[in-house]
Design a protein around this motif. Structure first.
Motif, mmCIF file in Angstrom:
data_model
loop_
_atom_site.group_PDB
_atom_site.id
_atom_site.type_symbol
_atom_site.label_atom_id
_atom_site.label_comp_id
_atom_site.label_asym_id
_atom_site.label_seq_id
_atom_site.Cartn_x
_atom_site.Cartn_y
_atom_site.Cartn_z
ATOM 1 N N SER A 51 41.857 3.934 50.549
ATOM 2 C CA SER A 51 40.633 4.159 51.316
ATOM 3 C C SER A 51 40.214 2.855 52.001
ATOM 4 C CB SER A 51 39.510 4.618 50.379
ATOM 5 O OG SER A 51 38.283 4.659 51.080
ATOM 6 N N LEU A 52 39.676 2.968 53.191
ATOM 7 C CA LEU A 52 39.151 1.813 53.913
ATOM 8 C C LEU A 52 38.088 1.099 53.085
ATOM 9 C CD1 LEU A 52 38.959 0.155 56.536
ATOM 10 C CD2 LEU A 52 37.326 1.856 57.366
ATOM 11 N N LYS A 53 37.433 1.833 52.220
ATOM 12 C CA LYS A 53 36.367 1.259 51.397
ATOM 13 C C LYS A 53 36.857 0.130 50.499
ATOM 14 C CE LYS A 53 33.677 5.463 51.324
ATOM 15 N NZ LYS A 53 33.187 6.562 50.494
ATOM 16 N N ILE A 54 38.150 0.041 50.270
ATOM 17 C CA ILE A 54 38.692 -1.045 49.455
ATOM 18 C C ILE A 54 38.420 -2.404 50.100
ATOM 19 C CG2 ILE A 54 41.022 -1.111 50.446
ATOM 20 C CD1 ILE A 54 42.091 -1.352 47.567
ATOM 21 N N LEU A 55 38.146 -2.406 51.406
ATOM 22 C CA LEU A 55 37.896 -3.638 52.157
ATOM 23 C C LEU A 55 36.404 -3.903 52.381
ATOM 24 C CD1 LEU A 55 40.696 -3.177 54.841
ATOM 25 C CD2 LEU A 55 40.846 -4.329 52.620
ATOM 26 N N ILE A 56 35.575 -3.038 51.824
ATOM 27 C CA ILE A 56 34.128 -3.115 52.026
ATOM 28 C C ILE A 56 33.448 -3.223 50.661
ATOM 29 C CG2 ILE A 56 32.118 -1.871 52.933
ATOM 30 C CD1 ILE A 56 34.162 -0.365 54.767
#
Length: 158
Positions: A51-56
């Motif tokens: 998930s992109l959330k891993i970077l946020i």
């Protein structure tokens, strides 16, 4: 989808000096270049299907979901300027400021988002910073957005 022109996509992605990533409508990472992987401390291919959330940072996930969904419903490229104080988080949980350029595109009736973050080693300039620094940041943001648009043009036409 990306396997059709995988070699072209890989060449373009690796040629981009700033980070570049493509996610689908579910925010799953479909492609990431070496610059982005290094920026966030990941090994080659380690971000794929995550998930992109891993970077946020987690405290921004809810707000990010709202903004992502709003963006998916728009039809324009966006530059997110430094004055919004966006934060990324590396694999080793180090937080750092980022600027991003966004553009979404459609291939085979599926919508994707090209996300081009630029990391900063130093804190972002405050609003009282000399105009020269602000001009440099703005030029860098514009260059990143132009590069994203160029890559999308090539992807769409190959």
């Amino acid at each position: 989808m990306f396997n059709k022109n995988k070699q072209i996509l890989n060449i373009l992605f690796e040629a981009i000096p700033e980070g570049a990533i493509i996610v689908d409508k579910n925010q799953d990472i479909l492609a990431a270049n070496n610059a982005l992987e290094k920026m966030f401390g990941y090994k080659k291919g380690e971000l794929l299907k995550k998930s992109l959330k891993i970077l946020i940072p987690k405290q921004f996930h809810n707000n990010h979901n709202i903004r992502f969904n709003n963006y998916m419903n728009s039809s324009e490229a966006r530059k997110i300027k430094s004055d919004l104080n966006l934060i990324g988080i590396s694999k080793n949980h180090k937080k750092f400021p980022v600027e991003i350029g966004l553009n979404h595109f459609e291939i085979d009736k599926k919508v994707y988002v090209f996300w081009g973050p630029s990391g900063f080693d130093k804190p972002k300039p405050s609003t009282t910073a000399p105009a020269k620094k602000a001009d440099i940041i703005d030029a860098m943001t514009t260059r990143t957005a132009d590069l994203i648009l160029s890559v999308l043009f090539i992807i769409k036409h190959f």
